[in-house]
Enzyme design. Sequence first.
Site, PDB file in Angstrom:
ATOM      1  CG  ASP A   1      85.799  34.900  59.719  1.00  0.00           C
ATOM      2  OD1 ASP A   1      84.774  35.483  60.121  1.00  0.00           O
ATOM      3  OD2 ASP A   1      85.949  34.902  58.231  1.00  0.00           O
TER       4      ASP A   1
ATOM      5  CG  HIS B   1      85.064  39.579  56.900  1.00  0.00           C
ATOM      6  ND1 HIS B   1      85.936  39.266  57.640  1.00  0.00           N
ATOM      7  CD2 HIS B   1      84.090  38.542  57.144  1.00  0.00           C
ATOM      8  CE1 HIS B   1      85.606  38.387  58.437  1.00  0.00           C
ATOM      9  NE2 HIS B   1      84.545  37.999  58.154  1.00  0.00           N
TER      10      HIS B   1
ATOM     11  CG  HIS C   1      85.131  30.805  60.845  1.00  0.00           C
ATOM     12  ND1 HIS C   1      84.698  30.041  59.904  1.00  0.00           N
ATOM     13  CD2 HIS C   1      84.541  32.065  60.864  1.00  0.00           C
ATOM     14  CE1 HIS C   1      84.136  30.784  59.069  1.00  0.00           C
ATOM     15  NE2 HIS C   1      83.777  31.960  59.572  1.00  0.00           N
TER      16      HIS C   1
ATOM     17  CG  HIS D   1      81.628  36.980  61.449  1.00  0.00           C
ATOM     18  ND1 HIS D   1      82.517  37.350  60.721  1.00  0.00           N
ATOM     19  CD2 HIS D   1      80.798  37.870  61.779  1.00  0.00           C
ATOM     20  CE1 HIS D   1      82.235  38.603  60.223  1.00  0.00           C
ATOM     21  NE2 HIS D   1      81.298  39.037  61.137  1.00  0.00           N
TER      22      HIS D   1
END
Length: 173
Positions: free
Chosen positions: A55, A51, A132, A134
Amino acid sequence: MKIKWLRLLLAVLVAGFLIPESHRIPVAGASVADWHPKSFWYYPWGRSGVHKGIDIFAREGVPVLAASSGMVVYTGVDSLGGNIVLILGAKWRFYYYAHLQRVDAQGYRFVHAGEPIGAVGSTGNAKGKPPHLHFAIRNLFPSPWLYNSRRPQAWNTMFYLDPNKFLTGKDNQ
């Protein structure tokens, strides 16, 4: 037409030197409590392996704001990020905003820190998940001091800043 592109290129190159860097949370009304501080470079993470951002959770439709001033270099849609905006800002850093409900920014326009560029959503691979934003920050040029051999995809760490550290002022890069 050729002169237009040369002017744009020159403006972008100069902008990397002249744009002041801001550290603004890119979701209206959000605070540090709205994201997990250790989600950056979390492994394993879907098709991308790790990742590469954070987020920031909020209600769908909440305004997404430019975290730093810069030039909008891309707006569009892709399978992972859904509706996305990419801004080139100070120090030639790319600010990536994904899963937007809608995009309000226009390509090749300058935006100031805090200016609305879209709205929180759940598009792309976030479909069916809580809304959300990112948010990721990528360096145009590799930064050897960001290299971390203990992390998955270690070579790639030279290109990404930890958005949590950036937004909380703990980034000294």
